[in-house]
Design a protein around this motif. Structure first.
Motif, short mmCIF file in Angstrom:
data_model
loop_
_atom_site.label_atom_id
_atom_site.label_comp_id
_atom_site.label_asym_id
_atom_site.label_seq_id
_atom_site.Cartn_x
_atom_site.Cartn_y
_atom_site.Cartn_z
N THR A 76 -15.38 -2.03 4.89
CA THR A 76 -15.73 -3.44 4.91
C THR A 76 -16.02 -3.95 3.50
OG1 THR A 76 -16.64 -3.33 7.13
CG2 THR A 76 -17.42 -5.13 5.75
N GLY A 77 -15.41 -5.07 3.15
CA GLY A 77 -15.75 -5.78 1.94
C GLY A 77 -15.19 -5.18 0.67
N SER A 86 -18.52 2.40 -2.59
CA SER A 86 -17.65 3.57 -2.57
C SER A 86 -16.21 3.17 -2.90
CB SER A 86 -17.70 4.24 -1.19
OG SER A 86 -17.19 3.38 -0.20
N ARG A 87 -15.35 4.17 -3.05
CA ARG A 87 -13.94 3.90 -3.34
C ARG A 87 -13.35 3.06 -2.21
NH1 ARG A 87 -9.44 5.41 -6.19
NH2 ARG A 87 -7.52 5.83 -5.05
N TRP A 88 -12.62 2.00 -2.58
CA TRP A 88 -12.03 1.15 -1.56
C TRP A 88 -10.86 1.84 -0.88
CZ3 TRP A 88 -7.28 -0.77 -0.35
CH2 TRP A 88 -7.25 -1.75 0.65
N LEU A 141 0.84 -1.19 0.00
CA LEU A 141 0.00 0.00 0.00
C LEU A 141 0.88 1.24 0.00
CD1 LEU A 141 -2.72 -0.81 2.70
CD2 LEU A 141 -2.83 -1.23 0.24
N LEU A 142 0.60 2.15 -0.91
CA LEU A 142 1.24 3.46 -0.93
C LEU A 142 0.15 4.51 -0.78
CD1 LEU A 142 3.78 3.04 -3.90
CD2 LEU A 142 4.21 2.76 -1.44
N GLU A 143 0.26 5.33 0.22
CA GLU A 143 -0.75 6.33 0.54
C GLU A 143 -2.13 5.68 0.61
OE1 GLU A 143 -0.29 9.47 -2.29
OE2 GLU A 143 1.59 10.17 -1.40
N CYS A 144 -2.17 4.51 1.26
CA CYS A 144 -3.40 3.77 1.58
C CYS A 144 -4.12 3.19 0.36
CB CYS A 144 -4.38 4.65 2.36
SG CYS A 144 -3.76 5.11 3.99
N GLN A 145 -3.41 3.06 -0.75
CA GLN A 145 -3.98 2.41 -1.92
C GLN A 145 -3.00 1.35 -2.44
OE1 GLN A 145 -7.06 2.67 -3.40
NE2 GLN A 145 -7.56 3.94 -1.61
N VAL A 163 -14.40 -2.89 -12.56
CA VAL A 163 -14.83 -1.96 -11.52
C VAL A 163 -14.47 -2.58 -10.18
CG1 VAL A 163 -16.77 -0.73 -10.50
CG2 VAL A 163 -16.72 -1.17 -12.97
N ALA A 164 -13.88 -1.80 -9.29
CA ALA A 164 -13.44 -2.32 -7.99
C ALA A 164 -13.79 -1.31 -6.91
CB ALA A 164 -11.94 -2.60 -7.99
N THR A 165 -14.67 -1.70 -6.00
CA THR A 165 -15.12 -0.78 -4.95
C THR A 165 -15.11 -1.49 -3.60
OG1 THR A 165 -17.46 -1.41 -5.09
CG2 THR A 165 -16.69 0.32 -6.59
#
Length: 268
Positions: free
Chosen positions: A240-241, A233-235, A103-107, A226-228
């Motif tokens: 959760t989930g 919402s944006r992951w 993870l970089l800057e929480c992504q 698509v990935a949420t």
């Protein structure tokens, strides 16, 4: 600035070393009971220890893991699930995997999902195609000759507040009613990896844990899906989930989730 290419090489090297433990200890019995129906084997503990040593030693970046915890960093940190699908692993079921994400800057920026018993290693760098066993994969499409398959991981829940077991069972039925075909593998990592390859048209994770979802989120994004987060919402860590899939399947799954939650909420 973090060298993401070098970090991917470090992750693959660490996972390759962990494979030996994974394969040698297949079928290991529970060694640590964490709660009703939830346990770790000695292999989970050994794999995580090895990953921590290798990743921190080669990159200098701290690790957060399922078995030994750690503190998420806002700048950079590794998150690892040493054996995703431990119950499967302990029973010799091939639907289990090693999950490693940077993870970089929480992504998620780097991911390795290695399922040795399926001969399936998926890797991803943010902004680049997904690779399967070293070969780039095409982006996921929307068309399929068969009815769309949707991975839903597990219907078991240890009182998860967002979607407890009764709602998961309802969701399986709702997906079937709208023309989708739910599949239960028992491994979030395998489900999300299948969606990134187009084997599943979508996949749902109910897990609140960053180490379960982060790698699959990056694989899906890199595959053009698509990935949420589970609520659409944006992951990001702490949500959760996860729901990933091609646009049509993702939208259908989100509608099904909303329908089930509205219906079960009314029943309460």
């Amino acid at each position: 600035m973090t060298d993401v290419t070098g970090s991917l090489q470090a992750a693959e090297s660490a996972v390759s070393a962990a494979r030996e433990i994974f394969l040698n200890e297949l079928g290991a019995a529970p060694a640590l009971h964490k709660g009703p129906g939830d346990f770790a084997t000695a292999a989970d503990l050994a794999v995580e220890e090895l990953l921590r040593t290798e990743l921190t030693g080669s990159t200098g970046i701290d690790v957060v893991g399922e078995e030994h915890g750690g503190q998420l960093s806002q700048e950079a940190c590794w998150v690892v699930d040493p054996i995703d699908g431990t119950s499967n692993y302990s029973a010799g079921n091939p639907n289990c995997a090693i999950l490693v994400t940077l993870l970089l800057e929480c992504q998620p920026a780097v991911a390795v999902v290695d399922a040795p018993l399926l001969n399936m290693r998926l890797t991803a760098l943010d902004g680049q195609p997904v690779h399967l066993n070293g070969e780039p994969l095409p982006r996921v499409g929307t068309a399929t000759a068969a009815a769309p398959h949707v991975g839903i991981g597990s219907v078991f829940s240890r009182d998860r507040p967002r979607m407890p077991s009764n709602q998961r069972v309802e969701l399986a039925g709702e997906l079937t009613r709208v023309g989708l075909r739910p599949r239960i593998s028992g491994s979030v990592g395998v489900d999300l990896a299948f969606a990134a390859q187009g084997i599943y048209q979508a996949a749902v994770s109910f897990s609140p844990h960053v180490w379960d979802n982060a790698a699959g989120i990056l694989l899906a994004r890199s595959a053009g899906a698509v990935a949420t987060a589970g609520d659409g919402s944006r992951w990001e860590p702490g949500k959760t989930g996860a729901v990933v899939g091609n646009p049509a399947a993702h939208a259908a799954v989100m509608r099904a989730i909303e329908s089930v939650q509205a219906r079960t909420g009314e029943e309460e």
